[in-house]
Design a protein around this motif. Structure first.
Motif: not given
Length: 186
Positions: A22-27, A63-72
């Motif tokens: 699977f693929f996980a996408g974050t920003a 992913t961990a860094g992105h979710l600290r800012q935006m949880n999408r």
């Protein structure tokens, strides 16, 4: 034609369980968008609106860094076998680290592994399916054992050294919180 659903139904759950990747996408608000392929036995559909997946040691920690800012977060599966289908799960996610109380119980859902860094807990807000007619047929040849062979000899201290050298920040320099507030201090 794409179809949207407000939950994971039984057919979706069976499709997800049958996929090997699977693929996980974050920003974050700014910087690069990250899309990561994930494999091994690292994902569970917990209920119609919840997915958890275990993130193992790796060279980056976007992913961990992105979710600290935006949880999408968006997770995507595509069939490389007989049934042409693409399935995306859209939602908001939270990061659990080995130091968090819930981590051990969720980690126990997966096979033993020497290097779990985080578990992501995704609240699914929408499922979208689409045809996948242009996705090629590919044969599954099995799991790689490379990650286990590399991380197992490191032990806990060696993993922490690896994380300190490679996983403290995203490629855009944002902290990942892998060791808690100490990596925010520099």
């Amino acid at each position: 034609m794409a179809k949207q659903f407000n939950r994971i139904n039984e057919d979706h759950a069976r499709f997800i369980a049958a996929q090997h990747i699977f693929f996980a996408g974050t920003a974050a608000a700014e910087g690069r968008v990250n899309i990561s392929p994930k494999g091994m036995d690292s994902l569970r559909v917990m209920d119609p609106n919840r997915i958890v997946w275990r993130n193992l040691t790796g060279s980056g920690n976007e992913t961990a860094g992105h979710l600290r800012q935006m949880n999408r977060m968006t997770l995507m599966w595509c069939s490389f076998a007989t049934r042409p289908l693409i399935l995306r799960a859209y939602g908001s996610a939270r990061t659990l680290h080995p130091r968090d109380p819930e981590f051990a119980d969720l980690n126990a859902l997966f096979p033993a592994n020497p290097g779990p860094r985080q578990i992501y807990d995704l609240s699914v807000e929408m499922i979208q399916t689409s045809c996948g007619y242009a996705v090629p047929f590919l044969d599954y040849a099995g799991e790689r054992d490379t990650l286990d062979r590399v991380t197992e000899p490191l032990g806990r201290d060696g993993l922490h050294t690896f994380w300190a050298e490679r996983n403290l920040t995203t490629i855009d320099g944002q902290p990942t919180n892998i060791f808690g507030d100490i990596d925010d201090a520099g």
